[in-house]
Design an enzyme around this catalytic site. Structure first.
Site, PDB file in Angstrom:
ATOM      1  N   ALA A  62      13.824   1.747  -3.606  1.00  0.00           N
ATOM      2  CA  ALA A  62      13.674   3.134  -3.170  1.00  0.00           C
ATOM      3  C   ALA A  62      12.936   3.869  -4.283  1.00  0.00           C
ATOM      4  CB  ALA A  62      15.043   3.765  -2.921  1.00  0.00           C
ATOM      5  N   SER A  63      11.755   4.372  -3.995  1.00  0.00           N
ATOM      6  CA  SER A  63      10.946   5.020  -5.016  1.00  0.00           C
ATOM      7  C   SER A  63      11.603   6.310  -5.491  1.00  0.00           C
ATOM      8  CB  SER A  63       9.552   5.334  -4.468  1.00  0.00           C
ATOM      9  OG  SER A  63       8.885   4.160  -4.089  1.00  0.00           O
TER      10      SER A  63
END
Length: 355
Positions: A62-63
Protein backbone atom coordinates in the site's frame (compact mmCIF):
# COMPACT_ATOMS: atom_id res chain seq x y z
CA UNK A 1 -12.06 12.20 -2.03
CA UNK A 2 -9.42 11.28 0.58
CA UNK A 3 -11.48 12.41 3.57
CA UNK A 4 -14.42 10.26 2.47
CA UNK A 5 -12.29 7.19 1.66
CA UNK A 6 -9.66 6.39 4.33
CA UNK A 7 -7.18 3.61 3.62
CA UNK A 8 -7.66 1.70 6.91
CA UNK A 9 -10.47 -0.62 5.63
CA UNK A 10 -8.23 -1.77 2.76
CA UNK A 11 -5.14 -2.78 4.73
CA UNK A 12 -4.74 -6.49 5.63
CA UNK A 13 -4.11 -7.65 9.19
CA UNK A 14 -0.40 -8.26 8.60
CA UNK A 15 1.92 -5.60 7.17
CA UNK A 16 5.63 -4.87 7.14
CA UNK A 17 6.66 -1.28 7.84
CA UNK A 18 9.53 0.99 8.76
CA UNK A 19 13.18 1.01 7.77
CA UNK A 20 13.62 -2.49 9.15
CA UNK A 21 10.45 -3.86 7.49
CA UNK A 22 9.17 -5.00 10.88
CA UNK A 23 6.21 -7.39 10.76
CA UNK A 24 3.11 -5.92 12.42
CA UNK A 25 0.07 -8.07 13.12
CA UNK A 26 -3.19 -6.32 13.90
CA UNK A 27 -4.37 -9.26 16.00
CA UNK A 28 -1.40 -9.20 18.37
CA UNK A 29 -0.47 -5.49 18.29
CA UNK A 30 -3.49 -3.46 17.19
CA UNK A 31 -2.04 -0.12 18.31
CA UNK A 32 1.16 -0.52 16.28
CA UNK A 33 -0.90 -1.63 13.28
CA UNK A 34 -3.27 1.36 13.57
CA UNK A 35 -0.35 3.77 13.94
CA UNK A 36 1.37 2.35 10.85
CA UNK A 37 -1.83 2.57 8.79
CA UNK A 38 -2.42 6.18 9.90
CA UNK A 39 1.14 7.27 9.09
CA UNK A 40 2.25 8.65 5.73
CA UNK A 41 4.43 5.62 4.99
CA UNK A 42 4.31 2.72 2.55
CA UNK A 43 3.16 -0.62 3.94
CA UNK A 44 4.28 -3.94 2.49
CA UNK A 45 1.21 -6.17 2.36
CA UNK A 46 2.71 -9.31 0.79
CA UNK A 47 6.16 -10.88 0.55
CA UNK A 48 7.49 -13.60 -1.77
CA UNK A 49 4.26 -13.61 -3.82
CA UNK A 50 2.41 -14.91 -0.78
CA UNK A 51 4.55 -18.04 -0.46
CA UNK A 52 6.78 -19.23 2.40
CA UNK A 53 9.96 -18.99 0.32
CA UNK A 54 11.69 -17.08 3.11
CA UNK A 55 13.35 -14.44 0.90
CA UNK A 56 11.18 -11.67 2.39
CA UNK A 57 11.06 -9.85 -0.95
CA UNK A 58 8.17 -7.34 -0.99
CA UNK A 59 5.69 -8.28 -3.73
CA UNK A 60 2.64 -6.13 -2.95
CA UNK A 61 2.16 -2.96 -0.96
CA UNK A 62 0.00 0.00 0.00
CA UNK A 63 1.73 3.17 -1.16
CA UNK A 64 2.18 6.12 1.19
CA UNK A 65 -0.92 8.35 1.06
CA UNK A 66 0.97 11.46 -0.09
CA UNK A 67 2.28 9.52 -3.09
CA UNK A 68 -1.18 8.21 -3.94
CA UNK A 69 -2.40 11.81 -3.84
CA UNK A 70 0.44 12.96 -6.14
CA UNK A 71 -0.31 10.24 -8.68
CA UNK A 72 -4.04 10.96 -8.73
CA UNK A 73 -3.35 14.69 -9.09
CA UNK A 74 -1.14 13.94 -12.08
CA UNK A 75 -3.81 11.64 -13.50
CA UNK A 76 -6.45 14.40 -13.10
CA UNK A 77 -9.57 12.19 -13.41
CA UNK A 78 -12.88 13.94 -14.15
CA UNK A 79 -16.26 12.78 -12.85
CA UNK A 80 -17.35 11.20 -16.16
CA UNK A 81 -14.07 9.56 -17.16
CA UNK A 82 -13.48 5.94 -18.05
CA UNK A 83 -10.36 4.93 -16.07
CA UNK A 84 -8.15 1.85 -16.25
CA UNK A 85 -6.04 1.04 -13.19
CA UNK A 86 -3.23 -1.50 -13.52
CA UNK A 87 -2.37 -3.05 -10.17
CA UNK A 88 -5.39 -3.14 -7.85
CA UNK A 89 -3.28 -3.96 -4.80
CA UNK A 90 -5.25 -3.36 -1.59
CA UNK A 91 -8.02 -1.64 -3.53
CA UNK A 92 -7.65 1.71 -1.77
CA UNK A 93 -6.68 3.71 -4.85
CA UNK A 94 -9.46 1.89 -6.73
CA UNK A 95 -11.89 3.13 -4.08
CA UNK A 96 -10.52 6.68 -4.36
CA UNK A 97 -11.06 6.61 -8.13
CA UNK A 98 -14.56 5.20 -7.67
CA UNK A 99 -15.33 8.05 -5.26
CA UNK A 100 -14.13 10.63 -7.79
CA UNK A 101 -15.93 9.17 -10.82
CA UNK A 102 -19.55 9.85 -10.02
CA UNK A 103 -20.64 9.24 -13.62
CA UNK A 104 -17.61 7.38 -14.92
CA UNK A 105 -16.29 3.85 -14.72
CA UNK A 106 -13.26 2.22 -13.10
CA UNK A 107 -11.70 -0.97 -14.40
CA UNK A 108 -8.87 -2.38 -12.28
CA UNK A 109 -6.55 -5.30 -13.07
CA UNK A 110 -4.52 -7.31 -10.54
CA UNK A 111 -2.11 -10.08 -11.51
CA UNK A 112 -2.18 -11.90 -8.13
CA UNK A 113 -5.46 -13.80 -7.53
CA UNK A 114 -5.13 -13.72 -3.72
CA UNK A 115 -4.43 -9.97 -3.65
CA UNK A 116 -7.32 -9.42 -6.07
CA UNK A 117 -9.71 -11.41 -3.87
CA UNK A 118 -8.80 -9.37 -0.78
CA UNK A 119 -9.26 -6.11 -2.68
CA UNK A 120 -12.62 -7.23 -4.02
CA UNK A 121 -13.84 -8.08 -0.53
CA UNK A 122 -12.79 -4.67 0.82
CA UNK A 123 -14.25 -2.75 -2.13
CA UNK A 124 -17.60 -4.53 -2.04
CA UNK A 125 -17.76 -3.98 1.72
CA UNK A 126 -17.37 -0.27 1.00
CA UNK A 127 -20.22 -0.39 -1.56
CA UNK A 128 -17.89 0.16 -4.51
CA UNK A 129 -18.47 -1.85 -7.66
CA UNK A 130 -15.60 -1.29 -10.10
CA UNK A 131 -14.89 -3.85 -12.79
CA UNK A 132 -12.20 -6.09 -11.26
CA UNK A 133 -10.07 -8.30 -13.49
CA UNK A 134 -7.41 -10.88 -12.60
CA UNK A 135 -4.79 -10.74 -15.33
CA UNK A 136 -1.68 -9.13 -16.79
CA UNK A 137 -1.99 -5.36 -16.67
CA UNK A 138 0.75 -4.94 -19.29
CA UNK A 139 -1.83 -5.97 -21.89
CA UNK A 140 -4.35 -3.38 -20.71
CA UNK A 141 -8.00 -4.39 -21.02
CA UNK A 142 -9.39 -3.68 -24.47
CA UNK A 143 -12.89 -4.88 -23.59
CA UNK A 144 -13.64 -1.61 -21.73
CA UNK A 145 -11.48 0.65 -23.92
CA UNK A 146 -11.05 3.42 -24.84
CA UNK A 147 -10.00 5.03 -21.57
CA UNK A 148 -9.74 8.70 -20.72
CA UNK A 149 -7.17 7.95 -18.04
CA UNK A 150 -4.81 5.03 -17.38
CA UNK A 151 -2.77 4.64 -14.19
CA UNK A 152 -0.29 1.93 -13.22
CA UNK A 153 0.78 1.12 -9.67
CA UNK A 154 3.78 -0.98 -10.69
CA UNK A 155 6.99 0.08 -12.41
CA UNK A 156 7.68 -0.74 -16.06
CA UNK A 157 10.88 -0.71 -18.08
CA UNK A 158 9.03 -0.07 -21.33
CA UNK A 159 5.58 1.48 -21.62
CA UNK A 160 3.41 -1.12 -23.39
CA UNK A 161 1.99 0.21 -26.64
CA UNK A 162 -1.30 -1.48 -25.72
CA UNK A 163 -1.73 1.25 -23.12
CA UNK A 164 -1.41 3.95 -25.77
CA UNK A 165 -3.78 2.14 -28.15
CA UNK A 166 -6.44 1.83 -25.44
CA UNK A 167 -6.29 5.50 -24.36
CA UNK A 168 -8.23 8.24 -26.16
CA UNK A 169 -6.37 11.10 -27.90
CA UNK A 170 -5.76 13.72 -25.23
CA UNK A 171 -5.94 11.03 -22.55
CA UNK A 172 -3.36 10.72 -19.80
CA UNK A 173 -1.17 7.77 -18.78
CA UNK A 174 0.58 7.88 -15.38
CA UNK A 175 3.08 5.16 -14.52
CA UNK A 176 6.21 4.50 -12.47
CA UNK A 177 9.15 3.83 -14.80
CA UNK A 178 12.69 2.64 -14.47
CA UNK A 179 15.45 0.28 -15.54
CA UNK A 180 17.93 -2.05 -13.89
CA UNK A 181 20.06 0.87 -12.69
CA UNK A 182 17.40 3.24 -11.38
CA UNK A 183 13.66 2.96 -10.76
CA UNK A 184 12.61 6.39 -9.52
CA UNK A 185 10.66 8.08 -12.31
CA UNK A 186 6.96 8.93 -12.25
CA UNK A 187 6.02 9.38 -15.90
CA UNK A 188 3.04 11.37 -17.19
CA UNK A 189 2.23 10.80 -20.86
CA UNK A 190 -0.41 12.47 -23.01
CA UNK A 191 -1.70 10.47 -25.97
CA UNK A 192 -1.65 12.23 -29.33
CA UNK A 193 -3.99 11.73 -32.25
CA UNK A 194 -1.17 10.20 -34.31
CA UNK A 195 -0.99 7.13 -32.08
CA UNK A 196 1.98 8.25 -30.01
CA UNK A 197 2.25 9.31 -26.39
CA UNK A 198 4.79 11.66 -24.88
CA UNK A 199 5.47 13.43 -21.61
CA UNK A 200 7.91 14.26 -18.83
CA UNK A 201 8.87 12.69 -15.54
CA UNK A 202 6.92 14.47 -12.81
CA UNK A 203 8.24 13.04 -9.57
CA UNK A 204 10.43 10.68 -7.57
CA UNK A 205 8.78 7.34 -6.80
CA UNK A 206 9.94 3.83 -5.96
CA UNK A 207 7.52 1.06 -6.96
CA UNK A 208 7.75 -2.68 -7.30
CA UNK A 209 8.22 -3.98 -10.82
CA UNK A 210 5.50 -5.48 -12.94
CA UNK A 211 5.99 -9.17 -12.21
CA UNK A 212 7.13 -10.09 -15.71
CA UNK A 213 9.71 -7.28 -15.66
CA UNK A 214 11.34 -7.95 -12.30
CA UNK A 215 15.07 -7.79 -11.73
CA UNK A 216 16.99 -10.85 -12.84
CA UNK A 217 18.80 -10.67 -9.49
CA UNK A 218 15.75 -10.74 -7.20
CA UNK A 219 16.14 -13.40 -4.52
CA UNK A 220 19.90 -13.67 -5.10
CA UNK A 221 22.72 -12.32 -2.96
CA UNK A 222 24.43 -9.55 -4.91
CA UNK A 223 27.89 -10.41 -3.58
CA UNK A 224 28.10 -14.19 -3.46
CA UNK A 225 25.57 -15.13 -6.16
CA UNK A 226 25.49 -12.37 -8.79
CA UNK A 227 29.20 -11.79 -8.21
CA UNK A 228 30.32 -15.34 -7.34
CA UNK A 229 34.06 -14.75 -6.83
CA UNK A 230 35.05 -11.17 -5.94
CA UNK A 231 38.70 -12.28 -5.64
CA UNK A 232 38.94 -12.65 -9.42
CA UNK A 233 39.44 -9.02 -10.28
CA UNK A 234 41.43 -6.21 -11.83
CA UNK A 235 42.44 -3.51 -9.36
CA UNK A 236 43.05 0.17 -10.05
CA UNK A 237 42.39 3.55 -8.48
CA UNK A 238 40.32 6.56 -9.48
CA UNK A 239 40.17 10.16 -8.27
CA UNK A 240 36.43 10.31 -9.05
CA UNK A 241 34.52 10.73 -5.79
CA UNK A 242 31.73 8.10 -5.74
CA UNK A 243 29.47 10.14 -3.46
CA UNK A 244 27.94 12.58 -6.01
CA UNK A 245 27.43 9.70 -8.45
CA UNK A 246 24.95 8.21 -5.95
CA UNK A 247 22.89 11.41 -5.67
CA UNK A 248 19.29 11.36 -6.86
CA UNK A 249 19.39 13.06 -10.27
CA UNK A 250 22.86 11.81 -11.20
CA UNK A 251 21.76 8.24 -10.43
CA UNK A 252 18.71 8.66 -12.66
CA UNK A 253 20.73 10.11 -15.55
CA UNK A 254 23.38 7.39 -15.37
CA UNK A 255 20.59 4.82 -15.49
CA UNK A 256 19.37 6.24 -18.79
CA UNK A 257 22.77 5.46 -20.30
CA UNK A 258 23.41 2.15 -18.51
CA UNK A 259 19.92 0.62 -18.27
CA UNK A 260 21.20 -2.97 -17.99
CA UNK A 261 23.47 -2.42 -14.97
CA UNK A 262 22.30 -2.98 -11.39
CA UNK A 263 24.02 -1.64 -8.31
CA UNK A 264 24.01 -2.10 -4.54
CA UNK A 265 25.66 -0.04 -1.80
CA UNK A 266 26.91 -1.52 1.46
CA UNK A 267 27.76 0.79 4.37
CA UNK A 268 30.56 0.26 6.85
CA UNK A 269 31.72 2.10 9.92
CA UNK A 270 31.55 5.87 9.90
CA UNK A 271 30.95 7.21 6.41
CA UNK A 272 32.60 4.33 4.60
CA UNK A 273 30.72 2.49 1.88
CA UNK A 274 31.26 0.21 -1.10
CA UNK A 275 29.10 0.26 -4.22
CA UNK A 276 28.95 -2.78 -6.49
CA UNK A 277 27.77 -2.75 -10.11
CA UNK A 278 26.93 -5.80 -12.25
CA UNK A 279 25.28 -6.75 -15.55
CA UNK A 280 25.35 -10.52 -14.99
CA UNK A 281 28.69 -10.99 -16.75
CA UNK A 282 30.86 -8.02 -15.76
CA UNK A 283 31.09 -6.31 -12.38
CA UNK A 284 32.86 -3.42 -10.69
CA UNK A 285 33.09 -2.09 -7.16
CA UNK A 286 34.40 1.11 -5.63
CA UNK A 287 35.31 1.70 -2.00
CA UNK A 288 34.81 5.11 -0.42
CA UNK A 289 36.90 6.16 2.58
CA UNK A 290 36.54 9.66 4.08
CA UNK A 291 39.50 11.93 3.40
CA UNK A 292 41.00 9.76 0.66
CA UNK A 293 42.46 11.36 -2.48
CA UNK A 294 41.81 8.27 -4.60
CA UNK A 295 39.51 5.27 -4.35
CA UNK A 296 40.11 1.60 -5.09
CA UNK A 297 38.17 0.10 -8.00
CA UNK A 298 37.85 -3.66 -8.49
CA UNK A 299 36.54 -5.05 -11.78
CA UNK A 300 35.97 -8.28 -13.61
CA UNK A 301 34.55 -9.25 -17.00
CA UNK A 302 34.68 -7.94 -20.57
CA UNK A 303 33.14 -4.52 -19.78
CA UNK A 304 34.94 -1.73 -17.96
CA UNK A 305 31.85 -0.83 -15.96
CA UNK A 306 33.43 1.83 -13.77
CA UNK A 307 34.75 3.67 -16.84
CA UNK A 308 31.23 3.57 -18.32
CA UNK A 309 29.75 4.95 -15.12
CA UNK A 310 32.31 7.78 -15.05
CA UNK A 311 31.55 8.56 -18.71
CA UNK A 312 27.79 8.60 -18.10
CA UNK A 313 28.23 10.88 -15.08
CA UNK A 314 30.44 13.30 -17.02
CA UNK A 315 27.98 13.34 -19.93
CA UNK A 316 25.22 14.36 -17.52
CA UNK A 317 27.41 17.07 -15.99
CA UNK A 318 28.27 18.37 -19.47
CA UNK A 319 24.52 18.80 -20.08
CA UNK A 320 24.30 21.09 -17.05
CA UNK A 321 23.22 18.43 -14.53
CA UNK A 322 19.54 18.44 -15.58
CA UNK A 323 17.14 16.98 -12.99
CA UNK A 324 14.94 13.97 -13.63
CA UNK A 325 11.95 16.18 -14.39
CA UNK A 326 13.77 17.74 -17.36
CA UNK A 327 13.69 14.34 -19.08
CA UNK A 328 10.77 12.53 -20.64
CA UNK A 329 9.71 9.68 -22.90
CA UNK A 330 7.93 9.31 -26.23
CA UNK A 331 6.17 6.00 -26.96
CA UNK A 332 5.38 4.85 -30.49
CA UNK A 333 4.32 1.56 -32.01
CA UNK A 334 8.02 0.82 -32.61
CA UNK A 335 9.17 1.41 -29.03
CA UNK A 336 10.12 4.24 -26.69
CA UNK A 337 12.77 6.96 -26.73
CA UNK A 338 14.05 9.11 -23.89
CA UNK A 339 14.61 12.82 -24.32
CA UNK A 340 15.92 15.90 -22.61
CA UNK A 341 14.23 19.31 -22.75
CA UNK A 342 11.15 18.30 -24.75
CA UNK A 343 10.32 15.78 -27.48
CA UNK A 344 10.62 18.31 -30.34
CA UNK A 345 14.23 18.41 -31.44
CA UNK A 346 14.91 16.04 -28.59
CA UNK A 347 18.34 14.96 -27.44
CA UNK A 348 18.37 11.19 -27.48
CA UNK A 349 19.81 9.52 -24.39
CA UNK A 350 21.70 6.39 -25.36
CA UNK A 351 24.35 4.17 -23.82
CA UNK A 352 27.47 5.89 -22.60
CA UNK A 353 30.60 5.72 -24.70
CA UNK A 354 32.05 2.24 -24.50
CA UNK A 355 28.80 0.54 -23.50
Amino acid sequence: MFADTPRLPYIPDVVWAGDDDARIDRRTDPDAWANAVAADIPLVTQVDDGTDAGHMIPTSSASMPSLVRLMLEQLDPRTDHNVLELGTGTGWSTALLSTALTRGRVTSIEVDPHVAAQAQESLFAGDFEPTLIVGDGLQGYKEDAPYDRLIATMAVRRVPYAWVEQTTPGGVIVTPWGNAYNVSGLLRLVVDGDGTASGPFVGNVNFMWARSQRSAFDGRRFVGDVIPDPKTRRVRHTTTDPRPIREEHADFAIGLRLPDVEHRTYFGQGDRFATWYADGESWASIDYKPGADSFEVNEHGPRDLWAEIEAAYEAWRDQGEPPREQHGITVTRDGQSTWLDGPNGRVEIGPASGA
